[in-house]
Design a protein around this motif. Structure first.
Motif, PDB file in Angstrom:
ATOM      1  N   ILE A 113      98.657  55.632  50.848  1.00 32.59           N
ATOM      2  CA  ILE A 113      99.467  54.442  51.439  1.00 32.59           C
ATOM      3  C   ILE A 113      99.319  54.570  53.089  1.00 32.59           C
ATOM      4  CG2 ILE A 113     101.902  53.989  51.754  1.00 32.59           C
ATOM      5  CD1 ILE A 113     102.648  54.311  49.193  1.00 32.59           C
ATOM      6  N   TRP A 114      99.720  55.672  53.757  1.00 36.64           N
ATOM      7  CA  TRP A 114      99.449  56.046  54.956  1.00 36.64           C
ATOM      8  C   TRP A 114      98.061  55.903  55.469  1.00 36.64           C
ATOM      9  CZ3 TRP A 114     103.833  55.216  57.515  1.00 36.64           C
ATOM     10  CH2 TRP A 114     104.879  55.902  56.618  1.00 36.64           C
ATOM     11  N   HIS A 115      97.164  56.208  54.912  1.00 41.84           N
ATOM     12  CA  HIS A 115      95.785  55.830  55.217  1.00 41.84           C
ATOM     13  C   HIS A 115      95.432  54.581  55.314  1.00 41.84           C
ATOM     14  CE1 HIS A 115      91.347  56.085  55.493  1.00 41.84           C
ATOM     15  NE2 HIS A 115      91.409  55.132  54.259  1.00 41.84           N
ATOM     16  N   ALA A 116      95.816  53.540  54.115  1.00 39.67           N
ATOM     17  CA  ALA A 116      95.785  52.345  54.238  1.00 39.67           C
ATOM     18  C   ALA A 116      96.418  51.774  55.467  1.00 39.67           C
ATOM     19  CB  ALA A 116      96.391  51.490  52.982  1.00 39.67           C
ATOM     20  N   ILE A 117      98.014  52.015  55.786  1.00 38.50           N
ATOM     21  CA  ILE A 117      98.561  51.538  56.727  1.00 38.50           C
ATOM     22  C   ILE A 117      97.788  51.944  58.162  1.00 38.50           C
ATOM     23  CG2 ILE A 117     100.669  51.933  58.422  1.00 38.50           C
ATOM     24  CD1 ILE A 117     102.058  52.310  55.685  1.00 38.50           C
ATOM     25  N   SER A 118      97.172  53.135  58.499  1.00 41.07           N
ATOM     26  CA  SER A 118      96.719  53.356  59.556  1.00 41.07           C
ATOM     27  C   SER A 118      95.425  52.738  59.752  1.00 41.07           C
ATOM     28  CB  SER A 118      96.528  54.934  59.628  1.00 41.07           C
ATOM     29  OG  SER A 118      95.640  55.401  58.750  1.00 41.07           O
ATOM     30  N   SER A 119      94.513  52.584  58.851  1.00 41.69           N
ATOM     31  CA  SER A 119      93.362  51.877  58.793  1.00 41.69           C
ATOM     32  C   SER A 119      93.499  50.350  59.102  1.00 41.69           C
ATOM     33  CB  SER A 119      92.575  51.928  57.509  1.00 41.69           C
ATOM     34  OG  SER A 119      92.348  53.110  57.273  1.00 41.69           O
ATOM     35  N   ARG A 120      94.665  49.820  58.553  1.00 32.88           N
ATOM     36  CA  ARG A 120      94.912  48.358  59.040  1.00 32.88           C
ATOM     37  C   ARG A 120      95.410  48.276  60.490  1.00 32.88           C
ATOM     38  NH1 ARG A 120      98.683  45.110  54.658  1.00 32.88           N
ATOM     39  NH2 ARG A 120      96.656  45.612  53.687  1.00 32.88           N
ATOM     40  N   ALA A 121      96.034  49.203  60.790  1.00 27.41           N
ATOM     41  CA  ALA A 121      96.796  49.357  62.276  1.00 27.41           C
ATOM     42  C   ALA A 121      95.654  49.385  63.149  1.00 27.41           C
ATOM     43  CB  ALA A 121      97.805  50.307  62.554  1.00 27.41           C
ATOM     44  N   ALA A 122      94.619  50.295  62.933  1.00 28.21           N
ATOM     45  CA  ALA A 122      93.262  50.403  63.629  1.00 28.21           C
ATOM     46  C   ALA A 122      92.881  49.197  63.834  1.00 28.21           C
ATOM     47  CB  ALA A 122      92.672  51.604  63.247  1.00 28.21           C
ATOM     48  N   ARG A 123      92.575  48.620  62.559  1.00 28.81           N
ATOM     49  CA  ARG A 123      91.608  47.206  62.735  1.00 28.81           C
ATOM     50  C   ARG A 123      92.129  46.098  63.486  1.00 28.81           C
ATOM     51  NH1 ARG A 123      90.887  48.486  57.115  1.00 28.81           N
ATOM     52  NH2 ARG A 123      92.598  46.998  56.765  1.00 28.81           N
ATOM     53  N   GLY A 243      97.247  52.955  40.302  1.00 28.38           N
ATOM     54  CA  GLY A 243      97.146  54.229  40.056  1.00 28.38           C
ATOM     55  C   GLY A 243      98.288  55.007  41.340  1.00 28.38           C
ATOM     56  N   THR A 244      98.413  54.412  42.671  1.00 33.48           N
ATOM     57  CA  THR A 244      98.850  55.006  43.686  1.00 33.48           C
ATOM     58  C   THR A 244     100.455  54.886  43.521  1.00 33.48           C
ATOM     59  OG1 THR A 244      97.381  54.399  45.338  1.00 33.48           O
ATOM     60  CG2 THR A 244      99.568  54.523  46.244  1.00 33.48           C
ATOM     61  N   ALA A 245     100.791  53.521  42.823  1.00 40.15           N
ATOM     62  CA  ALA A 245     102.351  53.236  42.557  1.00 40.15           C
ATOM     63  C   ALA A 245     102.624  54.322  41.493  1.00 40.15           C
ATOM     64  CB  ALA A 245     102.412  51.938  42.136  1.00 40.15           C
ATOM     65  N   ALA A 246     101.867  54.655  40.469  1.00 42.86           N
ATOM     66  CA  ALA A 246     102.088  55.206  39.332  1.00 42.86           C
ATOM     67  C   ALA A 246     102.437  56.780  39.651  1.00 42.86           C
ATOM     68  CB  ALA A 246     101.084  55.348  38.235  1.00 42.86           C
ATOM     69  N   MET A 247     101.392  57.186  40.389  1.00 40.94           N
ATOM     70  CA  MET A 247     101.336  58.709  41.095  1.00 40.94           C
ATOM     71  C   MET A 247     102.753  58.973  41.773  1.00 40.94           C
ATOM     72  SD  MET A 247      97.733  59.821  42.489  1.00 40.94           S
ATOM     73  CE  MET A 247      97.458  58.341  43.407  1.00 40.94           C
TER      74      MET A 247
END
Length: 320
Positions: A113-123, A243-247
């Motif tokens: 989740i944090w990787h997705a957020i940081s990647s989106r912010a960087a883009r 899968g992320t939500a389930a984890m």
């Protein structure tokens, strides 16, 4: 003499019926127990296709088969004896081990989740994000041995979580029965996961073949092929999100139950109290409340671990 033979046949028939009933019970228990590790199974299915990206299509299924065999060795030859020995000699250790697995699940989910957020912010900021290469995917796509070893290493962590989660559901059974059921769990989950992965990685090839304009096919078949090609990236993305939500959910639930078993009752009691408050709304709402609370706890704990791991990595890089 004839009477003795008939009695012997009756005894054999009775033994066969008992064996068949026992086998059915073990198979049913293995199938039921396998569902308890659903989060890790989904994550396993979501992670594995990345190991064959860039590989020749002709080598995709052979590589998946090699990973499948490595996964079975992980589960049955390495992990199963260890956890059965622990359940016999030190059953008290299973809850902490299970909580370590839950913490790892929470960490994996929160990191994604944090990787997705940081990647989106960087883009959005126009920056290019640089990441350390993962050991499991750093090898050349042509080096099958490196690819398989990396995949099997990743599978070992996921397999350990699956087997410990499954063992935790079998506390009331004898050691031989637990062993038989866990072997069934290992076989069912491994072949289901890697069978699904095999289908997923070949689906776009099937779509391309159906959509091939050089072959004489009905337009409906070509549309189906183009639809499969367009669908697969979205399907893999959806699988990753689920899968992320389930984890987070399963990791948080393991931590909730584990802390309660170890004597810290406040978190579990608070969630149980919330479930009772919405009991009039029905079981589905209660399940959503429990799932939401577990996922929140998983995200919270996972985020703390992500922060700690990130700090340690930065300190290690600076000290070089």
């Amino acid at each position: 003499m004839a009477g003795g033979l008939i009695a012997l046949l009756d005894d054999v028939t009775l033994i066969a019926r008992k064996a068949a009933a026992s086998s059915r019970d073990i198979a049913q228990a293995a199938a039921t127990t396998s569902t308890k590790a659903a989060a890790v199974v989904v994550d396993d299915a979501a992670v594995t296709p990345s190991f064959v990206q860039g590989v020749s299509p002709a080598r995709e299924l052979p590589i998946i088969w090699r990973i499948t065999k490595g996964s079975l060795v992980n589960k049955i030859i390495v992990i199963l004896p260890v956890i059965l020995l622990l359940s016999w000699l030190a059953p008290w250790a299973l809850t902490p081990i299970l909580m370590l697995g839950g913490t790892y699940l929470a960490f994996e989910g929160a990191e994604k989740i944090w990787h997705a957020i940081s990647s989106r912010a960087a883009r959005r900021g126009g920056d290019t994000v640089h990441h350390e290469p993962d050991d499991s995917t750093a090898a050349s796509p042509d080096d099958e041995d490196s690819l398989v070893k990396g995949a099997v290493r990743t599978d070992f962590i996921l397999s350990a979580e699956i087997m410990v989660l499954s063992l935790n559901e079998l506390t009331g059974r004898g050691l031989p029965e637990r062993a038989a059921i866990l072997v069934g769990v290992a076989l069912v989950i491994t072949f289901v996961v890697y069978g699904v992965v095999g289908v997923l990685i070949k689906m776009d090839d099937v779509g391309l073949a159906l959509a091939d304009p050089s072959r004489e096919r009905a337009e409906a078949v070509r549309r189906l092929g183009r639809g499969l090609v367009a669908l697969m990236p979205r399907l893999l993305t959806t699988l990753s999100v689920v899968g992320t939500a389930a984890m987070l959910w399963v990791g948080g639930h393991i931590l909730l139950v584990g802390t309660d078993d170890l004597g810290w009752h406040a978190p579990y009691a608070a969630v149980h109290h919330l479930e009772e408050l919405v009991s009039s709304a029905g079981g589905a709402v209660q399940w959503l409340v429990e799932t939401g609370c577990s996922a929140f706890i998983g995200l919270l704990v996972g985020s703390v671990v992500v922060a700690l791991v990130t700090t340690v990595r930065r300190v290690a890089v600076r000290s070089r």
